[in-house]
Design an enzyme around this catalytic site. Structure first.
Site, PDB file in Angstrom:
ATOM      1  N   CYS A 175     -20.604  -6.983   5.819  1.00 34.40           N
ATOM      2  CA  CYS A 175     -20.647  -8.038   4.943  1.00 34.40           C
ATOM      3  C   CYS A 175     -20.770  -9.517   5.419  1.00 34.40           C
ATOM      4  O   CYS A 175     -20.207  -9.751   6.568  1.00 34.40           O
ATOM      5  CB  CYS A 175     -19.329  -8.106   4.433  1.00 34.40           C
ATOM      6  SG  CYS A 175     -18.930  -9.369   3.063  1.00 34.40           S
ATOM      7  N   CYS A 220     -21.026 -11.941  -4.478  1.00 32.39           N
ATOM      8  CA  CYS A 220     -22.035 -11.019  -3.561  1.00 32.39           C
ATOM      9  C   CYS A 220     -23.447 -11.330  -4.113  1.00 32.39           C
ATOM     10  O   CYS A 220     -24.206 -10.913  -3.293  1.00 32.39           O
ATOM     11  CB  CYS A 220     -21.455  -9.686  -4.245  1.00 32.39           C
ATOM     12  SG  CYS A 220     -20.173  -8.783  -3.198  1.00 32.39           S
ATOM     13  N   CYS A 232     -23.563   2.196   4.651  1.00 31.36           N
ATOM     14  CA  CYS A 232     -22.879   3.537   4.480  1.00 31.36           C
ATOM     15  C   CYS A 232     -23.559   4.713   5.076  1.00 31.36           C
ATOM     16  O   CYS A 232     -24.523   4.973   4.605  1.00 31.36           O
ATOM     17  CB  CYS A 232     -22.434   3.731   3.042  1.00 31.36           C
ATOM     18  SG  CYS A 232     -21.266   5.264   2.880  1.00 31.36           S
ATOM     19  N   CYS A 270     -23.481  -3.966   2.246  1.00 37.06           N
ATOM     20  CA  CYS A 270     -22.506  -3.083   2.472  1.00 37.06           C
ATOM     21  C   CYS A 270     -22.842  -1.581   1.987  1.00 37.06           C
ATOM     22  O   CYS A 270     -22.756  -0.715   2.668  1.00 37.06           O
ATOM     23  CB  CYS A 270     -21.320  -3.472   1.706  1.00 37.06           C
ATOM     24  SG  CYS A 270     -21.310  -3.699   0.060  1.00 37.06           S
ATOM     25  N   CYS A 320     -26.865  -9.010  -2.843  1.00 29.88           N
ATOM     26  CA  CYS A 320     -26.810  -8.475  -1.446  1.00 29.88           C
ATOM     27  C   CYS A 320     -26.116  -7.375  -1.703  1.00 29.88           C
ATOM     28  O   CYS A 320     -25.399  -6.901  -2.607  1.00 29.88           O
ATOM     29  CB  CYS A 320     -25.966  -9.466  -0.829  1.00 29.88           C
ATOM     30  SG  CYS A 320     -25.380  -8.719   0.940  1.00 29.88           S
ATOM     31  N   CYS A 356     -13.710   4.337   9.070  1.00 33.49           N
ATOM     32  CA  CYS A 356     -15.107   3.734   9.289  1.00 33.49           C
ATOM     33  C   CYS A 356     -15.083   2.210   8.584  1.00 33.49           C
ATOM     34  O   CYS A 356     -14.694   2.180   7.465  1.00 33.49           O
ATOM     35  CB  CYS A 356     -16.109   4.590   8.595  1.00 33.49           C
ATOM     36  SG  CYS A 356     -17.931   4.021   8.507  1.00 33.49           S
ATOM     37  N   ASP A 408       0.828  -1.328  -0.064  1.00 33.93           N
ATOM     38  CA  ASP A 408      -0.183  -0.102  -0.041  1.00 33.93           C
ATOM     39  C   ASP A 408       0.786   1.336  -0.021  1.00 33.93           C
ATOM     40  O   ASP A 408       0.378   2.439   0.516  1.00 33.93           O
ATOM     41  CB  ASP A 408      -0.929  -0.061   1.248  1.00 33.93           C
ATOM     42  CG  ASP A 408      -2.140   1.069   0.987  1.00 33.93           C
ATOM     43  OD1 ASP A 408      -2.454   1.402  -0.114  1.00 33.93           O
ATOM     44  OD2 ASP A 408      -2.630   1.265   2.134  1.00 33.93           O
ATOM     45  N   CYS A 444     -19.249  -0.564   6.248  1.00 28.33           N
ATOM     46  CA  CYS A 444     -19.426  -1.117   5.051  1.00 28.33           C
ATOM     47  C   CYS A 444     -18.643  -2.565   5.003  1.00 28.33           C
ATOM     48  O   CYS A 444     -19.461  -3.929   4.657  1.00 28.33           O
ATOM     49  CB  CYS A 444     -18.954  -0.542   3.724  1.00 28.33           C
ATOM     50  SG  CYS A 444     -17.393  -0.151   3.552  1.00 28.33           S
ATOM     51  N   CYS A 446     -16.902   9.518   1.622  1.00 28.81           N
ATOM     52  CA  CYS A 446     -16.436   8.457   2.391  1.00 28.81           C
ATOM     53  C   CYS A 446     -15.833   8.929   3.580  1.00 28.81           C
ATOM     54  O   CYS A 446     -14.882   9.663   3.732  1.00 28.81           O
ATOM     55  CB  CYS A 446     -15.272   7.532   1.610  1.00 28.81           C
ATOM     56  SG  CYS A 446     -14.755   6.057   2.670  1.00 28.81           S
TER      57      CYS A 446
END
Length: 388
Positions: free
Chosen positions: A257, A197, A207, A203, A200, A250, A143, A253, A223
């Site tokens: 899941c 997914c 938010c 998530c 669904c 945060c 990252d 989301c 966000c």
């Protein structure tokens, strides 16, 4: 020729098995391998994202678009990508902290020692062992370089990118740190993962700020993770009340899941959260000066945003708390050296004091205020109180 091919295949298999075994031995929970030709050109996706302005003030996303769009753009010689993941799942649903507005909600990943340091150390150890065995060049990333970890991890089979744009794993849910080792060695790729997914949208519905304009698309400007971490200026006034007590990132989301039910139990997680970062008192955080902030968060990713941005977040949470007792803890920050902090303190005081007390305070504090951004905060706060 057949014998040489067979020998080369055995060497590839041996190196592939070695890389996977070493990754697990060095403390990673998952390891999968992919190759550059299995990864689509992501530049059109990135260009659309940047074109919409969804990247906000993260100019580096636009500046590194060409290199970020494909692994060979970063390193043309790469032949294989060893993708690794480490579970950091919490021992409880982090959303329960919303019911304690006097405490700050810190994103689960930031409650540990900085994952960049943890992952980078393990990847370097893995790369050293692998390079010695393979005689090939290696580069490791966590990252901190223009690498699209999530699409690469999906191509390698670690999981798939969910509708919240984060990686989802059938065995670990949405709680995974990702890292990669690029190498010039020829390895055997794993099969990619498919999207599970279905219909669904848990998530997306979770938010607080409606940051998803559509499934699989995120507008960073809305966000909370972006607003409290990457954003260097004031948090937009219309979004502040929606942030609640979230002071760094945060998890809503991620926590929503359904695949999290398959994640490892807390007892099996290699990374343990700091107890003092699970639910810190806002009053205690408001008392931190610069030296205390640096000392308290010395090994945490929180330190990277600096004391001013962090206090901006804490003051926003204090303003959302509904606890008038916190006004006394916010009051000193009206005279802070940072305009960002002073402005956030003004907003918080407007939320914690009645109209008369706040009007008197505003008259006193704006008499000598020179910063236009802070003066705007006072004016807007007075106007909002007049409307309430």
């Amino acid at each position: 020729m057949a014998a040489e091919t067979a020998r080369a295949d055995r060497q590839r298999l041996a190196l592939t098995q070695f890389a996977t075994a070493e990754a697990l031995a060095h403390g990673f929970d998952l390891c999968r391998i992919t190759t550059p030709e299995r990864i689509p050109d992501l530049r059109p996706v990135l260009q659309a994202f940047v074109g919409e302005g969804y990247h906000g003030s993260m100019a580096w996303m636009e500046e590194t678009l060409e290199r970020r769009g494909h692994p060979t753009g970063l390193w043309p010689e790469v032949r294989s990508l060893v993708m690794v993941a480490m579970n950091y799942g919490p021992d409880e649903d982090p959303r329960t902290l919303r019911e304690e507005p006097g405490r700050g909600a810190i994103s689960v990943y930031a409650r540990h020692r900085d994952y960049h340091d943890v992952m980078k150390g393990k990847l370097k150890a893995l790369a050293t062992r692998f390079a010695a065995r393979a005689g090939s060049d290696v580069k490791v990333f966590v990252d901190t370089a223009p690498v699209m970890e999530k699409p690469l991890a999906a191509a390698a089979g670690l999981g798939w990118q969910g509708k919240h744009t984060n990686l989802v794993s059938r065995s670990h849910g949405s709680w995974l740190f990702l890292g990669s080792m690029f190498t010039t060695a020829e390895l055997i790729p794993d099969a990619g993962e498919v999207d599970h997914c279905g219909s669904c949208r848990a998530c997306l519905d979770a938010c607080p700020t409606n940051a998803f304009p559509a499934p699989y698309r995120i507008d960073a400007r809305r966000c909370i993770s972006y607003l409290t971490i990457e954003n260097k200026g004031p948090i937009p006034a219309d979004l502040r009340p929606l942030i609640g007590n979230r002071i760094y990132g945060c998890d809503d989301c991620l926590a929503a899941c359904p695949w999290n039910k398959f994640a490892q139990s807390a007892a099996e997680i290699r990374l343990k959260a700091r107890a003092d970062l699970k639910a810190p008192e806002l009053a205690d955080l408001l008392a931190l000066d610069d030296a205390a902030f640096r000392a308290h968060f010395s090994a945490s990713p929180i330190k990277r945003i600096g004391r001013d941005r962090f206090l901006r977040n804490v003051l926003t949470a204090a303003g959302n708390s509904g606890d008038g007792d916190l006004a006394g803890h916010c009051r000193p920050h009206l005279s802070d050296t940072s305009p960002l902090v002073r402005g956030a303190a003004a907003w918080a005081m407007a939320r914690l004091l009645d109209a008369g007390a706040f009007a008197a305070l505003a008259k006193q504090m704006t008499a000598d205020e020179q910063d236009e951004m802070v003066l705007t905060e006072w004016r807007d706060a007075l106007a909002s109180q007049g409307e309430s």
